[in-house]
Design a protein around this motif. Sequence first.
Motif, PDB file in Angstrom:
ATOM      1  N   GLY A  43      38.508  40.937  28.544  1.00 21.77           N
ATOM      2  CA  GLY A  43      37.083  40.654  28.563  1.00 21.77           C
ATOM      3  C   GLY A  43      36.708  39.574  29.554  1.00 21.77           C
ATOM      4  N   ALA A  44      35.940  38.595  29.083  1.00 18.46           N
ATOM      5  CA  ALA A  44      35.417  37.551  29.965  1.00 18.46           C
ATOM      6  C   ALA A  44      36.525  36.780  30.674  1.00 18.46           C
ATOM      7  CB  ALA A  44      34.540  36.593  29.164  1.00 18.46           C
ATOM      8  N   TYR A  45      37.675  36.656  30.029  1.00 18.81           N
ATOM      9  CA  TYR A  45      38.805  35.969  30.664  1.00 18.81           C
ATOM     10  C   TYR A  45      39.145  36.580  32.029  1.00 18.81           C
ATOM     11  CZ  TYR A  45      43.775  35.654  31.762  1.00 18.81           C
ATOM     12  OH  TYR A  45      44.965  35.547  32.418  1.00 18.81           O
ATOM     13  N   ARG A  46      38.916  37.886  32.171  1.00 20.38           N
ATOM     14  CA  ARG A  46      39.271  38.553  33.418  1.00 20.38           C
ATOM     15  C   ARG A  46      38.371  38.145  34.584  1.00 20.38           C
ATOM     16  NH1 ARG A  46      44.096  41.924  33.246  1.00 20.38           N
ATOM     17  NH2 ARG A  46      44.709  41.623  31.083  1.00 20.38           N
ATOM     18  N   LEU A  47      37.274  37.488  34.310  1.00 18.64           N
ATOM     19  CA  LEU A  47      36.472  36.917  35.400  1.00 18.64           C
ATOM     20  C   LEU A  47      37.288  35.891  36.171  1.00 18.64           C
ATOM     21  CD1 LEU A  47      32.956  36.494  33.755  1.00 18.64           C
ATOM     22  CD2 LEU A  47      33.501  37.907  35.756  1.00 18.64           C
ATOM     23  N   LEU A  48      38.101  35.120  35.455  1.00 20.92           N
ATOM     24  CA  LEU A  48      38.962  34.140  36.127  1.00 20.92           C
ATOM     25  C   LEU A  48      40.009  34.845  36.991  1.00 20.92           C
ATOM     26  CD1 LEU A  48      39.621  31.651  33.177  1.00 20.92           C
ATOM     27  CD2 LEU A  48      37.794  31.578  34.885  1.00 20.92           C
ATOM     28  N   VAL A  49      40.552  35.947  36.458  1.00 24.23           N
ATOM     29  CA  VAL A  49      41.559  36.713  37.185  1.00 24.23           C
ATOM     30  C   VAL A  49      40.953  37.323  38.450  1.00 24.23           C
ATOM     31  CG1 VAL A  49      43.127  38.686  37.047  1.00 24.23           C
ATOM     32  CG2 VAL A  49      42.793  37.207  35.041  1.00 24.23           C
ATOM     33  N   ALA A  50      39.772  37.918  38.284  1.00 26.53           N
ATOM     34  CA  ALA A  50      39.117  38.558  39.435  1.00 26.53           C
ATOM     35  C   ALA A  50      38.748  37.521  40.492  1.00 26.53           C
ATOM     36  CB  ALA A  50      37.878  39.311  38.967  1.00 26.53           C
ATOM     37  N   ALA A  51      38.178  36.399  40.056  1.00 23.98           N
ATOM     38  CA  ALA A  51      37.770  35.365  41.010  1.00 23.98           C
ATOM     39  C   ALA A  51      38.970  34.811  41.770  1.00 23.98           C
ATOM     40  CB  ALA A  51      37.039  34.237  40.277  1.00 23.98           C
ATOM     41  N   ASN A  52      40.091  34.644  41.067  1.00 19.69           N
ATOM     42  CA  ASN A  52      41.303  34.154  41.730  1.00 19.69           C
ATOM     43  C   ASN A  52      41.783  35.143  42.786  1.00 19.69           C
ATOM     44  OD1 ASN A  52      43.895  32.506  41.912  1.00 19.69           O
ATOM     45  ND2 ASN A  52      44.706  34.468  41.200  1.00 19.69           N
ATOM     46  N   THR A  53      41.732  36.427  42.467  1.00 15.91           N
ATOM     47  CA  THR A  53      42.182  37.458  43.410  1.00 15.91           C
ATOM     48  C   THR A  53      41.266  37.521  44.625  1.00 15.91           C
ATOM     49  OG1 THR A  53      43.176  38.718  41.612  1.00 15.91           O
ATOM     50  CG2 THR A  53      42.681  39.929  43.627  1.00 15.91           C
ATOM     51  N   ILE A  54      39.974  37.355  44.398  1.00 16.43           N
ATOM     52  CA  ILE A  54      39.018  37.320  45.510  1.00 16.43           C
ATOM     53  C   ILE A  54      39.288  36.108  46.390  1.00 16.43           C
ATOM     54  CG2 ILE A  54      36.579  37.134  46.132  1.00 16.43           C
ATOM     55  CD1 ILE A  54      36.021  38.474  43.337  1.00 16.43           C
ATOM     56  N   ARG A  55      39.488  34.968  45.749  1.00 15.09           N
ATOM     57  CA  ARG A  55      39.721  33.716  46.472  1.00 15.09           C
ATOM     58  C   ARG A  55      40.973  33.787  47.334  1.00 15.09           C
ATOM     59  NH1 ARG A  55      40.511  30.720  42.282  1.00 15.09           N
ATOM     60  NH2 ARG A  55      38.293  30.549  41.815  1.00 15.09           N
ATOM     61  N   LYS A  56      41.984  34.534  46.866  1.00 20.04           N
ATOM     62  CA  LYS A  56      43.244  34.639  47.605  1.00 20.04           C
ATOM     63  C   LYS A  56      43.146  35.610  48.777  1.00 20.04           C
ATOM     64  CE  LYS A  56      45.490  31.800  44.904  1.00 20.04           C
ATOM     65  NZ  LYS A  56      46.431  32.252  43.879  1.00 20.04           N
ATOM     66  N   GLY A  57      41.996  36.235  48.963  1.00 22.48           N
ATOM     67  CA  GLY A  57      41.807  37.132  50.094  1.00 22.48           C
ATOM     68  C   GLY A  57      42.427  38.502  49.914  1.00 22.48           C
ATOM     69  N   ILE A  58      42.684  38.906  48.675  1.00 23.65           N
ATOM     70  CA  ILE A  58      43.338  40.178  48.408  1.00 23.65           C
ATOM     71  C   ILE A  58      42.325  41.321  48.322  1.00 23.65           C
ATOM     72  CG2 ILE A  58      44.686  41.424  46.646  1.00 23.65           C
ATOM     73  CD1 ILE A  58      46.028  38.649  46.085  1.00 23.65           C
ATOM     74  N   VAL A  59      41.103  40.997  47.913  1.00 23.20           N
ATOM     75  CA  VAL A  59      40.074  42.009  47.688  1.00 23.20           C
ATOM     76  C   VAL A  59      39.079  42.032  48.842  1.00 23.20           C
ATOM     77  CG1 VAL A  59      38.194  42.734  46.171  1.00 23.20           C
ATOM     78  CG2 VAL A  59      40.281  41.788  45.197  1.00 23.20           C
ATOM     79  N   THR A  60      38.692  43.247  49.263  1.00 24.57           N
ATOM     80  CA  THR A  60      37.629  43.411  50.247  1.00 24.57           C
ATOM     81  C   THR A  60      36.286  43.254  49.550  1.00 24.57           C
ATOM     82  OG1 THR A  60      38.996  44.965  51.501  1.00 24.57           O
ATOM     83  CG2 THR A  60      36.631  44.973  51.962  1.00 24.57           C
ATOM     84  N   SER A  61      35.444  42.375  50.060  1.00 25.12           N
ATOM     85  CA  SER A  61      34.163  42.087  49.413  1.00 25.12           C
ATOM     86  C   SER A  61      33.256  43.304  49.339  1.00 25.12           C
ATOM     87  CB  SER A  61      33.439  40.962  50.161  1.00 25.12           C
ATOM     88  OG  SER A  61      32.137  40.797  49.660  1.00 25.12           O
ATOM     89  N   ASN A  62      33.102  43.988  50.459  1.00 26.49           N
ATOM     90  CA  ASN A  62      32.192  45.137  50.534  1.00 26.49           C
ATOM     91  C   ASN A  62      32.965  46.321  51.123  1.00 26.49           C
ATOM     92  OD1 ASN A  62      29.893  46.707  50.465  1.00 26.49           O
ATOM     93  ND2 ASN A  62      29.009  45.816  52.324  1.00 26.49           N
ATOM     94  N   PRO A 319      34.878  31.610  23.840  1.00 21.27           N
ATOM     95  CA  PRO A 319      35.357  30.246  23.617  1.00 21.27           C
ATOM     96  C   PRO A 319      34.719  29.279  24.613  1.00 21.27           C
ATOM     97  CG  PRO A 319      37.178  31.779  23.504  1.00 21.27           C
ATOM     98  CD  PRO A 319      35.994  32.562  23.989  1.00 21.27           C
ATOM     99  N   SER A 320      34.314  28.109  24.127  1.00 18.27           N
ATOM    100  CA  SER A 320      33.592  27.164  24.984  1.00 18.27           C
ATOM    101  C   SER A 320      34.425  26.732  26.187  1.00 18.27           C
ATOM    102  CB  SER A 320      33.167  25.936  24.168  1.00 18.27           C
ATOM    103  OG  SER A 320      34.291  25.325  23.560  1.00 18.27           O
ATOM    104  N   ALA A 321      35.740  26.559  25.989  1.00 17.91           N
ATOM    105  CA  ALA A 321      36.591  26.146  27.115  1.00 17.91           C
ATOM    106  C   ALA A 321      36.642  27.238  28.180  1.00 17.91           C
ATOM    107  CB  ALA A 321      37.999  25.832  26.615  1.00 17.91           C
ATOM    108  N   LEU A 322      36.713  28.495  27.752  1.00 17.49           N
ATOM    109  CA  LEU A 322      36.724  29.603  28.705  1.00 17.49           C
ATOM    110  C   LEU A 322      35.382  29.699  29.414  1.00 17.49           C
ATOM    111  CD1 LEU A 322      37.899  32.141  29.995  1.00 17.49           C
ATOM    112  CD2 LEU A 322      37.210  33.422  27.946  1.00 17.49           C
ATOM    113  N   HIS A 323      34.301  29.538  28.674  1.00 16.65           N
ATOM    114  CA  HIS A 323      32.964  29.597  29.281  1.00 16.65           C
ATOM    115  C   HIS A 323      32.810  28.505  30.346  1.00 16.65           C
ATOM    116  CE1 HIS A 323      28.537  29.048  29.528  1.00 16.65           C
ATOM    117  NE2 HIS A 323      28.537  30.361  29.400  1.00 16.65           N
TER     118      HIS A 323
END
Length: 333
Positions: A43-62, A319-323
């Motif tokens: 769920g929401a935790y995967r936002l952290l995973v996705a953002a990390n992968t984007i930040r590492k330059g692995i994902v094409t933005s568009n 969870p507040s810490a995750l948010h």
Amino acid sequence: MRLDELRVLACTVLRRAGLAGHHAEAVAETIVAGERDGCASHGAYRLLVAANTIRKGIVTSNPKLQIEEPGPALVRVRGDYGFAQLAFARGRPRLVDKARRFGIAAMALNDVVHFAALWPEVEALAEDGLVSLAVTPSHAWVAPAGGTRPVFGTNPIAFGWPRPGRDPFVFDFATSAVARGEIELHRRAGKAVPDDWGYDAEGKATTDAEAVLNGAMRTFGGHKGSALAAMVELLAGPLIGDLTSRQSLIADAERGGSPIGGELLIAIDPAAFLGGSVAEHLAQAEAMFESIERQGARLPSARRYAARAHSLEHGVLIPSALHAEITKILETE
């Protein structure tokens, strides 16, 4: 949070992290679905995973997707290293059309990035009235039965069956003993994991979540899970001209991002086999489901649907810490 609030938050975070609008929306729907259905590890935790992968330059933005037809009943979507959700959304109409025309069709998603569960995809196809199967490798995190060194990914298998007037019958499970996200949640919480979930880097059984993440996970069911993991590698790797889990990890080049590779989806139209007797035979399936539930056993996906009904009415608890970690992306990206 209400689900529409989570959807807005997810889209905002993903756009801020770098995804184009349509790309962010496709990914956000999967994240919302995971949280909605009580699957916290997806769920929401995967936002952290996705953002990390984007930040590492692995994902094409568009990404510039290409849709091809290698054969009459085949679809290939070349994803240009965008997240798999966008490639699936673009290819789904053509897969559904071919399954209805030919009775069975298959779709390969190539050059995509994976971070989520597969059940939203097979559920969508089941809602289209099709029996569906989806498989994908990941990074080489999992040791084969009898070994202690990673070869396989978590290599999930997902299946969907349409139920007229009912939520589809859906299951989605990793061929590893547990989803990797579940081990990560234990690590984040400082909790021990069962000693049959994996090995440390020296090949010894351990209850330390971080040691398992740095070592090797186990397959479920010993040699049976190991064989299924190998099947997934073959179907969604060499068969469709994409990466194995070992190749995905090499392509990551120690950046620590999500798996890169392919996915295979198969869709079957029951009416193609059954013609005018389709209702009769789907009723036989319902009789089987009833015999399972009548003795107190739970159908796969029943718990998710119960959580969904609650979430649609009452929202979800993050969870507040995750948010706080999620909203921090809005401040730093």
